[in-house]
Design an enzyme around this catalytic site. Sequence first.
Site, mmCIF file in Angstrom:
data_model
loop_
_atom_site.group_PDB
_atom_site.id
_atom_site.type_symbol
_atom_site.label_atom_id
_atom_site.label_comp_id
_atom_site.label_asym_id
_atom_site.label_seq_id
_atom_site.Cartn_x
_atom_site.Cartn_y
_atom_site.Cartn_z
ATOM 1 C CD GLN A 1 6.926 6.110 43.061
ATOM 2 O OE1 GLN A 1 6.757 7.183 42.492
ATOM 3 N NE2 GLN A 1 8.150 5.656 43.306
ATOM 4 C CG ASP B 1 6.945 -2.752 43.608
ATOM 5 O OD1 ASP B 1 7.842 -2.049 43.104
ATOM 6 O OD2 ASP B 1 6.731 -2.823 44.830
ATOM 7 C CE LYS C 1 6.173 1.542 37.959
ATOM 8 N NZ LYS C 1 5.716 0.628 39.016
ATOM 9 N N GLY D 1 11.946 1.104 42.358
ATOM 10 C CA GLY D 1 12.886 0.034 42.033
ATOM 11 C C GLY D 1 12.332 -0.693 40.827
ATOM 12 C CG HIS D 2 11.234 1.035 37.705
ATOM 13 N ND1 HIS D 2 10.896 2.074 36.879
ATOM 14 C CD2 HIS D 2 10.442 1.155 38.801
ATOM 15 C CE1 HIS D 2 9.943 2.791 37.447
ATOM 16 N NE2 HIS D 2 9.657 2.267 38.622
HETATM 17 P P1 GDP Z 1 8.320 -2.072 38.708
HETATM 18 O O1 GDP Z 1 8.674 -1.285 39.911
HETATM 19 O O2 GDP Z 1 6.928 -1.819 38.231
HETATM 20 O O3 GDP Z 1 9.322 -1.931 37.596
HETATM 21 O O4 GDP Z 1 8.338 -3.607 39.171
HETATM 22 P P2 GDP Z 1 9.480 -4.311 40.072
HETATM 23 O O5 GDP Z 1 10.688 -4.481 39.249
HETATM 24 O O6 GDP Z 1 9.608 -3.617 41.374
HETATM 25 O O7 GDP Z 1 8.784 -5.693 40.398
HETATM 26 C C1 GDP Z 1 8.406 -6.584 39.393
HETATM 27 C C2 GDP Z 1 9.111 -7.915 39.625
HETATM 28 O O8 GDP Z 1 8.472 -8.924 38.851
HETATM 29 C C3 GDP Z 1 10.550 -7.925 39.164
HETATM 30 O O9 GDP Z 1 11.287 -8.766 39.976
HETATM 31 C C4 GDP Z 1 10.464 -8.486 37.738
HETATM 32 O O10 GDP Z 1 11.662 -9.132 37.322
HETATM 33 C C5 GDP Z 1 9.353 -9.477 37.906
HETATM 34 N N1 GDP Z 1 8.543 -9.722 36.688
HETATM 35 C C6 GDP Z 1 8.129 -8.799 35.765
HETATM 36 N N2 GDP Z 1 7.320 -9.391 34.861
HETATM 37 C C7 GDP Z 1 7.206 -10.691 35.224
HETATM 38 C C8 GDP Z 1 6.472 -11.804 34.691
HETATM 39 O O11 GDP Z 1 5.737 -11.707 33.704
HETATM 40 N N3 GDP Z 1 6.592 -12.994 35.359
HETATM 41 C C9 GDP Z 1 7.370 -13.125 36.474
HETATM 42 N N4 GDP Z 1 7.420 -14.323 37.060
HETATM 43 N N5 GDP Z 1 8.083 -12.098 36.989
HETATM 44 C C10 GDP Z 1 7.987 -10.901 36.382
HETATM 45 P P1 IMO Z 2 8.001 1.431 41.835
HETATM 46 O O1 IMO Z 2 8.327 2.557 40.890
HETATM 47 C C1 IMO Z 2 5.849 0.169 45.407
HETATM 48 C C2 IMO Z 2 5.270 3.181 48.559
HETATM 49 C C3 IMO Z 2 5.975 2.974 49.875
HETATM 50 C C4 IMO Z 2 4.948 3.602 50.800
HETATM 51 C C5 IMO Z 2 4.449 4.789 49.983
HETATM 52 C C6 IMO Z 2 5.139 6.102 50.302
HETATM 53 O O2 IMO Z 2 9.097 0.451 42.014
HETATM 54 O O3 IMO Z 2 6.684 0.826 41.501
HETATM 55 P P2 IMO Z 2 7.565 7.057 49.737
HETATM 56 O O4 IMO Z 2 8.925 6.536 50.085
HETATM 57 O O5 IMO Z 2 7.326 7.217 48.290
HETATM 58 O O6 IMO Z 2 7.218 8.298 50.508
HETATM 59 O O7 IMO Z 2 6.559 5.915 50.291
HETATM 60 O O8 IMO Z 2 4.701 4.462 48.628
HETATM 61 N N1 IMO Z 2 6.161 3.162 47.356
HETATM 62 C C7 IMO Z 2 6.210 2.162 46.468
HETATM 63 N N2 IMO Z 2 5.602 0.955 46.470
HETATM 64 N N3 IMO Z 2 6.615 0.522 44.359
HETATM 65 C C8 IMO Z 2 7.220 1.732 44.330
HETATM 66 O O9 IMO Z 2 7.900 2.184 43.258
HETATM 67 C C9 IMO Z 2 7.061 2.599 45.444
HETATM 68 N N4 IMO Z 2 7.521 3.829 45.748
HETATM 69 C C10 IMO Z 2 6.954 4.164 46.906
HETATM 70 O O10 IMO Z 2 6.153 1.605 50.147
HETATM 71 O O11 IMO Z 2 3.863 2.735 50.985
HETATM 72 MG MG MG Z 3 9.355 -1.568 41.856
#
Ligand code: GDP
Ligand code: IMO
Ligand code: MG
Length: 426
Positions: free
Chosen positions: A225, A13, A16, A40-41
């Site tokens: 991840q 999270d 990415k 979840g991206h």
């Molecule tokens: P990922 O799994 O690495 O793709 O990250 P996620 O999408 O799960 O979580 C990142 C969250 O931060 C999302 O809700 C993005 O919209 C938000 N986000 C990403 N970059 C920024 C930033 O520079 N500032 C803020 N405020 N939010 C951001």
């Molecule tokens: P993105 O790609 C954050 C965490 C789960 C748990 C551990 C194992 O959005 O960064 P799993 O279901 O993979 O067996 O769970 O890994 N986890 C993540 N945490 N971002 C993710 O993906 C994750 N995918 C799995 O919360 O701790």
């Molecule tokens: Mg994510």
Amino acid sequence: MPAIILVGTQWGDEGKGRVVDWLARDINIVARFNGGDNAGHTVVAQGHKLGLHLVPSGILHPHVVCLIGAGVVVNPQQLVAEIDRLAALGVDVSPARLKLSAAAHIILPTHRALDGAREAARGGDAIGTTRRGIGPVYADKAARINLRAGDMADPESFSERVAEVVSLHNRRLEEEYGLPPLPPAQIAAEYCACARRLSSHLVDGSALVGEALAAGQTILCEGAQGLLLDLDHGTYPYVTSSSTIAGGALTGLGFGPRYVSRVIGVAKAYTTRVGAGPFPTEIFDETGERIRQVGGEYGTTTGRPRRCGWLDLAILRYAARVNGLDEFALTKLDVLSGLKRIKVAVAYERAGVRTEYFPAEFGARALSEWRPVYEELPGWEEEISRVRSRAELPAAARDYIALIEEQVGIPVTFIGVGPERDQAIT
Ligand code: GDP
Ligand code: IMO
Ligand code: MG
């Protein structure tokens, strides 16, 4: 010409998805190489917030071809739902644009049930998985008993094998966990329908990547991840079941290291973690709550509140070493605006011994003996979401970034100051 690898450097999270979306304007193919719909991206474009779980984050750029690679585990029902959701938004998700490697593995409803059953059985030691069946499906892959995406090319025989494997899993659900079986015939029929939908997306993913690289195209390998969730190098056993690091891109897509021209590590300006396991810089007071609220730190996949903590430079050094990083993309700097003081872990100590690298290799239990060593920096009051150059940032924010670059020895080439596409300093 080259392959660019993009990975998460913390516990996932990191943002990415938004960095991939930003880079994708100059890319031919965006390819996911690991994980499944546990990921979840998020991509935010023109005010629309899009949560992607299996479809690569380059999909909003019409010129980009997206590949779900061999290292990914695919829940076909989720993939069909995601394709339908994107199509409803007017995104082209035709087989010409969205391709699925025949060697990717298939998640069954019984994998999900087994994931949940195992978590429940662990009680207080639960990993806090996303319950998407990730652990059980990678176990079946390694045990060489699983179905692969390529099996969907013949939907009828695919569905027969689905019923067989579901029955096999049912025995475990009943005998090991005392749970009711899931209906094999119904699942087989549902998976047959998915196979009919998805078979036209099937490709030889390694051939697609190899030919593109040989032809001088640019491939962006999108990791899911992050380093500390890596099966081998993360905080075991509180990890996911795939290879989340740069090396995983090579095995997950099937190409050789000589093509890699750039490795980008995405890091959040602070640290978060969803699920259980060690998190030495976690903040338990109102500052942690404030970061969670301002940063919107709730899971994209499960909606769970994310644990929040200070930035950890020992983690980033470890990430630089394990991935061979060339640069950092630093996201969510805007979230720190308004904090009076900002703490940063710069090393770890145990019984008078100091280490500069996050000590993950001996596992979660050994890690609990180490304590982070903090430096404290002044914060900044100014809102920075409209800033588009480093020079315009408040001095304290510039110092914060300089500290990261100095201590880790790698440049920060992208700074996120908001979730929208253009809210970045590049
Ligand atoms: P990922 O799994 O690495 O793709 O990250 P996620 O999408 O799960 O979580 C990142 C969250 O931060 C999302 O809700 C993005 O919209 C938000 N986000 C990403 N970059 C920024 C930033 O520079 N500032 C803020 N405020 N939010 C951001
Ligand atoms: P993105 O790609 C954050 C965490 C789960 C748990 C551990 C194992 O959005 O960064 P799993 O279901 O993979 O067996 O769970 O890994 N986890 C993540 N945490 N971002 C993710 O993906 C994750 N995918 C799995 O919360 O701790
Ligand atoms: Mg994510």
